[in-house]
Design a protein around this motif. Structure first.
Motif, PDB file in Angstrom:
ATOM      1  N   SER A  37       0.745  -1.078   0.074  1.00  0.00           N
ATOM      2  CA  SER A  37       0.210   0.118  -0.002  1.00  0.00           C
ATOM      3  C   SER A  37       0.878   1.201  -0.250  1.00  0.00           C
ATOM      4  N   ALA A  38       1.993   1.108   0.811  1.00  0.00           N
ATOM      5  CA  ALA A  38       2.845   2.409   0.868  1.00  0.00           C
ATOM      6  C   ALA A  38       3.421   2.632  -0.679  1.00  0.00           C
ATOM      7  N   ALA A  39       3.884   1.607  -0.995  1.00  0.00           N
ATOM      8  CA  ALA A  39       4.699   1.684  -2.447  1.00  0.00           C
ATOM      9  C   ALA A  39       3.810   2.195  -3.518  1.00  0.00           C
ATOM     10  N   HIS A  40       2.511   1.681  -3.441  1.00  0.00           N
ATOM     11  CA  HIS A  40       1.665   2.086  -4.372  1.00  0.00           C
ATOM     12  C   HIS A  40       1.089   3.446  -4.112  1.00  0.00           C
ATOM     13  N   GLY A  41       0.806   3.769  -2.943  1.00  0.00           N
ATOM     14  CA  GLY A  41       0.621   5.249  -2.499  1.00  0.00           C
ATOM     15  C   GLY A  41       1.551   6.325  -3.020  1.00  0.00           C
ATOM     16  N   VAL A  42       2.782   5.929  -2.800  1.00  0.00           N
ATOM     17  CA  VAL A  42       3.530   7.131  -3.372  1.00  0.00           C
ATOM     18  C   VAL A  42       3.839   7.115  -4.838  1.00  0.00           C
ATOM     19  N   ALA A  43       3.552   5.923  -5.258  1.00  0.00           N
ATOM     20  CA  ALA A  43       3.465   5.795  -6.978  1.00  0.00           C
ATOM     21  C   ALA A  43       2.247   6.488  -7.688  1.00  0.00           C
ATOM     22  N   SER A  44       1.245   6.270  -6.880  1.00  0.00           N
ATOM     23  CA  SER A  44      -0.038   6.972  -7.309  1.00  0.00           C
ATOM     24  C   SER A  44      -0.015   8.627  -7.321  1.00  0.00           C
ATOM     25  N   LEU A  45       0.450   8.896  -5.856  1.00  0.00           N
ATOM     26  CA  LEU A  45       0.516  10.355  -5.743  1.00  0.00           C
ATOM     27  C   LEU A  45       1.365  11.212  -6.867  1.00  0.00           C
ATOM     28  N   MET A  46       2.455  10.591  -6.997  1.00  0.00           N
ATOM     29  CA  MET A  46       3.567  10.990  -7.951  1.00  0.00           C
ATOM     30  C   MET A  46       2.831  11.021  -9.325  1.00  0.00           C
ATOM     31  N   LEU A  47       1.926  10.426  -9.837  1.00  0.00           N
ATOM     32  CA  LEU A  47       1.399  10.310 -11.061  1.00  0.00           C
ATOM     33  C   LEU A  47       0.374  11.131 -11.256  1.00  0.00           C
ATOM     34  N   ALA A  48      -0.480  11.291  -9.855  1.00  0.00           N
ATOM     35  CA  ALA A  48      -1.764  12.224 -10.005  1.00  0.00           C
ATOM     36  C   ALA A  48      -1.341  13.554  -9.650  1.00  0.00           C
TER      37      ALA A  48
END
Length: 99
Positions: A37-48
């Protein structure tokens, strides 16, 4: 499929760390999901939010994962009944022992 993905590699790493006593073996799935969740959270924020001053994306993601991993390992050492004050006292004690 999750079995052939980074999820499987992350699960293997957490299982290995649990074997070394960093996490209870019974918590492996929970810990993997937290890290995932942490890994995908930071990746999602960087994309969004590409306009935010992320700096070096990889360095930030690695620092986040290091913090999450060390935090979770510390929680494992403190026990499930510990709270923020317990963690702060333990970390203060660790800092005092540092040469």
């Amino acid at each position: 499929m999750l079995a052939a993905s980074a999820f499987a590699r992350m699960s293997a790493t957490v299982t290995e760390l649990a074997g070394e006593g960093f996490f209870p073996v019974s918590d492996v799935t929970e810990v993997v999901l937290e890290f995932w969740s942490a890994a995908h959270g930071v990746a999602s924020l960087m994309l969004a939010k590409p306009g935010l001053p992320w700096g070096d994306d990889l360095a930030l993601a690695e620092a986040l994962m290091r913090s999450v991993c060390l935090g979770r390992a510390s929680m494992g050492m403190l026990g499930t009944a510990s709270g923020p004050c317990d963690a702060r006292a333990w970390l203060s004690g660790q800092r005092a022992q540092k040469p």
